[in-house]
Design a protein around this motif. Structure first.
Motif, PDB file in Angstrom:
ATOM      1  N   LEU A 130       9.627  -3.117   0.082  1.00  0.00           N
ATOM      2  CA  LEU A 130       9.783  -1.998  -0.844  1.00  0.00           C
ATOM      3  C   LEU A 130      10.939  -2.253  -1.803  1.00  0.00           C
ATOM      4  O   LEU A 130      10.883  -1.863  -2.978  1.00  0.00           O
ATOM      5  CB  LEU A 130       9.995  -0.695  -0.068  1.00  0.00           C
ATOM      6  N   VAL A 131      11.986  -2.903  -1.318  1.00  0.00           N
ATOM      7  CA  VAL A 131      13.090  -3.287  -2.201  1.00  0.00           C
ATOM      8  C   VAL A 131      12.592  -4.247  -3.274  1.00  0.00           C
ATOM      9  O   VAL A 131      12.919  -4.127  -4.463  1.00  0.00           O
ATOM     10  CB  VAL A 131      14.235  -3.929  -1.396  1.00  0.00           C
ATOM     11  N   GLN A 132      11.776  -5.212  -2.868  1.00  0.00           N
ATOM     12  CA  GLN A 132      11.223  -6.174  -3.822  1.00  0.00           C
ATOM     13  C   GLN A 132      10.363  -5.486  -4.872  1.00  0.00           C
ATOM     14  O   GLN A 132      10.272  -5.954  -6.010  1.00  0.00           O
ATOM     15  CB  GLN A 132      10.395  -7.231  -3.075  1.00  0.00           C
ATOM     16  N   VAL A 164       0.841  -1.206   0.000  1.00  0.00           N
ATOM     17  CA  VAL A 164       0.000   0.000   0.000  1.00  0.00           C
ATOM     18  C   VAL A 164       0.871   1.248   0.000  1.00  0.00           C
ATOM     19  O   VAL A 164       0.601   2.214  -0.730  1.00  0.00           O
ATOM     20  CB  VAL A 164      -0.945  -0.003   1.219  1.00  0.00           C
ATOM     21  N   LEU A 165       1.923   1.245   0.794  1.00  0.00           N
ATOM     22  CA  LEU A 165       2.845   2.384   0.814  1.00  0.00           C
ATOM     23  C   LEU A 165       3.433   2.617  -0.573  1.00  0.00           C
ATOM     24  O   LEU A 165       3.516   3.752  -1.039  1.00  0.00           O
ATOM     25  CB  LEU A 165       3.978   2.131   1.814  1.00  0.00           C
ATOM     26  N   TYR A 166       3.810   1.539  -1.228  1.00  0.00           N
ATOM     27  CA  TYR A 166       4.409   1.659  -2.557  1.00  0.00           C
ATOM     28  C   TYR A 166       3.407   2.216  -3.566  1.00  0.00           C
ATOM     29  O   TYR A 166       3.735   3.094  -4.369  1.00  0.00           O
ATOM     30  CB  TYR A 166       4.905   0.300  -3.023  1.00  0.00           C
ATOM     31  N   SER A 167       2.175   1.738  -3.506  1.00  0.00           N
ATOM     32  CA  SER A 167       1.170   2.176  -4.474  1.00  0.00           C
ATOM     33  C   SER A 167       0.807   3.640  -4.297  1.00  0.00           C
ATOM     34  O   SER A 167       0.363   4.293  -5.240  1.00  0.00           O
ATOM     35  CB  SER A 167      -0.094   1.311  -4.352  1.00  0.00           C
ATOM     36  N   ALA A 199      16.352   7.865  -3.350  1.00  0.00           N
ATOM     37  CA  ALA A 199      16.935   7.183  -2.196  1.00  0.00           C
ATOM     38  C   ALA A 199      15.950   7.236  -1.030  1.00  0.00           C
ATOM     39  O   ALA A 199      15.499   8.308  -0.628  1.00  0.00           O
ATOM     40  CB  ALA A 199      18.253   7.853  -1.803  1.00  0.00           C
ATOM     41  N   ILE A 200      15.597   6.067  -0.497  1.00  0.00           N
ATOM     42  CA  ILE A 200      14.684   5.984   0.634  1.00  0.00           C
ATOM     43  C   ILE A 200      15.464   5.469   1.840  1.00  0.00           C
ATOM     44  O   ILE A 200      15.934   4.324   1.838  1.00  0.00           O
ATOM     45  CB  ILE A 200      13.489   5.055   0.342  1.00  0.00           C
ATOM     46  N   TYR A 201      15.601   6.295   2.850  1.00  0.00           N
ATOM     47  CA  TYR A 201      16.269   5.899   4.084  1.00  0.00           C
ATOM     48  C   TYR A 201      15.232   5.308   5.047  1.00  0.00           C
ATOM     49  O   TYR A 201      14.029   5.525   4.893  1.00  0.00           O
ATOM     50  CB  TYR A 201      16.978   7.094   4.706  1.00  0.00           C
ATOM     51  N   VAL A 202      15.705   4.560   6.022  1.00  0.00           N
ATOM     52  CA  VAL A 202      14.793   3.842   6.925  1.00  0.00           C
ATOM     53  C   VAL A 202      15.135   4.155   8.372  1.00  0.00           C
ATOM     54  O   VAL A 202      16.306   4.092   8.776  1.00  0.00           O
ATOM     55  CB  VAL A 202      14.880   2.315   6.696  1.00  0.00           C
TER      56      VAL A 202
END
Length: 221
Positions: A112-114, A67-70, A82-85
């Motif tokens: 999210l990497v996938q 859902v976050l990705y969409s 670049a997405i930091y965590v």
């Protein structure tokens, strides 16, 4: 009525009664087959909580990550952003250092990497907080973001953060992706995780179920 006819009538009546009794038993058994046996602690299926408990935690976290990705539109971030965590934190106890927060953030980030996002380890640098390539916020607004831009605009960096709140039966998790250059939240999602034995192992502050306390005296002095 002779004795023979009376005997036949009684036998037919008895068979009919037994048939109805068996049918009622089968119907009631079917109706209660999905209920949770609290006496023998068998697998529950009748309530939403129990249904949710049977789903692995990683699957629930991956669904949330999808859902976050969409919700991350190309006008906001791209797969080159670049997405930091950050480790998810306990909203009621920021000092909570249990492994639960790390596991939650890691599982969401891995998903999210996938999906093709550029998860980046470490801390954001100065360039992540600034517009690059001589661009400004106005450049992105004029073109409607990255999608449909007349010139190539550099992707903006983001940060995955999250919090959790421990309830009686569930842990309530909330995550969001924040665009670093202007602190805009570009995607967010909320979901729940049932407090199973696995969750208890990751949250030491939760006492394990010690069972029922006897209400009557069980020994005599």
């Amino acid at each position: 009525m002779n004795k023979t006819a009376l005997s036949i009538l009684m036998a037919v009546t008895l068979l009919f009664t037994q048939g109805c009794g068996n049918r009622m038993w089968e119907d009631s058994k079917d109706a209660t087959s999905d209920t949770f046996n609290y006496v023998f602690d068998t697998a529950p299926t009748a309530r939403a909580y129990h249904d949710l408990e049977e789903i692995p935690i990683i699957e629930l976290n991956h669904r949330a990550a999808d859902v976050l990705y969409s919700n991350v539109a190309k006008a906001e971030l791209t797969n080159q952003s670049a997405i930091y965590v950050k480790r998810f934190t306990n909203q009621n106890d920021p000092g909570d250092t249990s492994i639960f927060g790390s596991v939650m953030s890691q599982q969401v980030a891995d998903r999210l990497v996938q999906r093709g996002m550029l998860i980046t380890e470490g801390e954001p640098g100065a360039t992540d907080l600034l517009y690059g390539g001589g661009t400004t916020a106005a450049d992105y607004r004029k073109t409607g973001g990255l999608a449909g831009a007349k010139k190539e605009l550099p992707p903006r960096s983001g940060m995955l953060t999250g919090t959790y709140v421990i309830g009686d039966n569930y842990v309530y998790v909330s995550a969001k992706v924040v665009r670093l250059v202007d602190s805009a939240v570009v995607s967010a999602n909320d979901w729940v995780l049932p407090i199973s034995d696995n969750v208890r192992q990751m949250l030491p502050q939760l006492k394990k179920d010690e069972g029922l306390t006897p209400s009557v005296k069980t020994s005599f002095e």
